[in-house]
Design a protein around this motif. Structure first.
Motif, PDB file in Angstrom:
ATOM      1  N   PRO A 201       0.827  -1.223   0.000  1.00 36.57           N
ATOM      2  CA  PRO A 201       0.000   0.000   0.000  1.00 36.57           C
ATOM      3  C   PRO A 201       0.856   1.266   0.000  1.00 36.57           C
ATOM      4  CG  PRO A 201       0.058  -0.950   2.188  1.00 36.57           C
ATOM      5  CD  PRO A 201       0.799  -1.905   1.295  1.00 36.57           C
ATOM      6  N   VAL A 202       1.613   1.451  -1.066  1.00 35.49           N
ATOM      7  CA  VAL A 202       2.576   2.554  -1.127  1.00 35.49           C
ATOM      8  C   VAL A 202       1.882   3.908  -1.063  1.00 35.49           C
ATOM      9  CG1 VAL A 202       4.341   3.659  -2.551  1.00 35.49           C
ATOM     10  CG2 VAL A 202       4.239   1.152  -2.396  1.00 35.49           C
ATOM     11  N   ARG A 203       0.757   4.036  -1.784  1.00 36.70           N
ATOM     12  CA  ARG A 203       0.088   5.335  -1.811  1.00 36.70           C
ATOM     13  C   ARG A 203      -0.470   5.706  -0.440  1.00 36.70           C
ATOM     14  NH1 ARG A 203      -3.575   5.488  -7.189  1.00 36.70           N
ATOM     15  NH2 ARG A 203      -3.686   3.242  -6.847  1.00 36.70           N
ATOM     16  N   HIS A 204      -1.039   4.724   0.258  1.00 40.02           N
ATOM     17  CA  HIS A 204      -1.519   5.000   1.611  1.00 40.02           C
ATOM     18  C   HIS A 204      -0.353   5.430   2.506  1.00 40.02           C
ATOM     19  CE1 HIS A 204      -5.715   4.042   1.350  1.00 40.02           C
ATOM     20  NE2 HIS A 204      -5.511   2.793   0.973  1.00 40.02           N
ATOM     21  N   PHE A 205       0.767   4.727   2.387  1.00 40.61           N
ATOM     22  CA  PHE A 205       1.938   5.051   3.206  1.00 40.61           C
ATOM     23  C   PHE A 205       2.401   6.485   2.926  1.00 40.61           C
ATOM     24  CE2 PHE A 205       6.545   5.347   3.720  1.00 40.61           C
ATOM     25  CZ  PHE A 205       6.680   4.962   5.046  1.00 40.61           C
ATOM     26  N   ALA A 206       2.520   6.843   1.655  1.00 46.93           N
ATOM     27  CA  ALA A 206       2.979   8.190   1.296  1.00 46.93           C
ATOM     28  C   ALA A 206       2.004   9.247   1.805  1.00 46.93           C
ATOM     29  CB  ALA A 206       3.139   8.284  -0.220  1.00 46.93           C
ATOM     30  N   ARG A 207       0.710   8.987   1.689  1.00 44.52           N
ATOM     31  CA  ARG A 207      -0.275   9.964   2.167  1.00 44.52           C
ATOM     32  C   ARG A 207      -0.185  10.143   3.681  1.00 44.52           C
ATOM     33  NH1 ARG A 207      -4.774   8.984   4.501  1.00 44.52           N
ATOM     34  NH2 ARG A 207      -4.881   6.838   3.759  1.00 44.52           N
TER      35      ARG A 207
END
Length: 281
Positions: free
Chosen positions: A233-239
């Motif tokens: 879940p890269v996008r969740h992590f970045a957000r």
């Protein structure tokens, strides 16, 4: 006084929660004579309900699924605008008035706003952490042209352009909005169009939702479904890093989200192997 908006609420074994939602609707700054509330009982059997407000109606839709219930509510509604929310939501007092003001200025648009996640007494802290950080991210959804139907207002004209909800698809709120986006119907995020939503009671409720989603996607090619869930879940992590969420909370939310992906894979596999039927509850 003509009715300006029909509020449509599917109800499935959530009558205690519904009372809080109805109290919030009774406290709207929009006058009661200017909107109607259509409650759609989505249980197999009809049921009686206690005293309802003068602008509240209870109808019955026995076909399973919240989108079948929402479609039934649309068919029985009479206003030029439709407002969708859920039986466990608590709309802000200015929810309808703010939405109608935005719709009057942008009649061609879909209107939505924040969904604020709160924790009920006795509810799981871990479920709250997950839902606050992973679910109901309306601002992010709007950036992709979608939103959750816990908070959606649209004119009947534009709803009819897109057509009714597909009733067997668990993620139909996003799919319907994607069809609306493709049809050129814009979506606006308005801060004052706000509802509260309780975090789920426990992790089981989170994983049951993931099972329902998996069951609605059994026609997806297996490799695509499985690889999509195994992707980190890269996008969740970045957000979460951009939002400066504390590391322990961020990692907890992401870990629960990842476990939910594994639950989806297991459910998808069992259904595809015909070892079980799709799960509704």
């Amino acid at each position: 006084m003509p009715i300006s908006v029909s509020v449509i609420i599917p109800v499935y074994r959530d009558w205690d929660r519904l009372a809080l939602c109805l109290d919030a609707l009774a406290a709207q700054t929009l006058k009661a004579g200017e909107f109607e509330v259509i409650l759609v009982n989505n249980e197999p059997e009809p049921r009686e309900h206690g005293a309802l407000g003068p602008n509240v109606r209870l109808i019955h839709e026995p076909r399973p699924g919240s989108y079948a219930a929402r479609n039934a509510g649309v068919r029985r509604s009479s206003a030029p605008a439709l407002a969708f929310t859920d039986s466990d939501c608590v709309p802000d007092p200015a929810w309808l008035e703010s939405a109608l003001a935005a719709l009057a200025e942008h009649p061609e648009a879909r209107i939505t706003g924040p969904i604020d996640v709160f924790r009920d007494p006795g509810a799981s802290y871990y479920a709250f952490v997950h839902d606050r950080n992973i679910e109901f991210l309306q601002r992010q959804y709007v950036a992709t042209g979608a939103c959750a139907t816990a908070n959606l207002i649209v004119s009947r004209v534009q709803f009819d352009r897109v057509g009714p909800f597909r009733e067997a698809f668990s993620g139909e709120d996003f799919a319907w909005n994607q069809r609306a986006q493709a049809a050129g119907i814009p979506i606006l995020f308005v801060e004052g169009v706000k509802v509260g939503h309780p975090a789920r009671k426990d992790l089981r409720a989170i994983f049951n939702k993931r099972r329902r989603k998996a069951g609605s996607r059994v026609d997806t090619p297996a490799y695509r479904f499985v690889l999509g869930r195994l992707r980190p879940p890269v996008r969740h992590f970045a957000r979460l890093r951009r939002e400066r969420v504390r590391w322990p909370e961020a990692l907890t939310a992401l870990g629960i989200h990842w476990c939910g992906s594994l639950v989806e894979i297991a459910e998808f596999s069992l259904i595809r192997l015909r070892l079980k039927q799709p799960n509704r509850s």
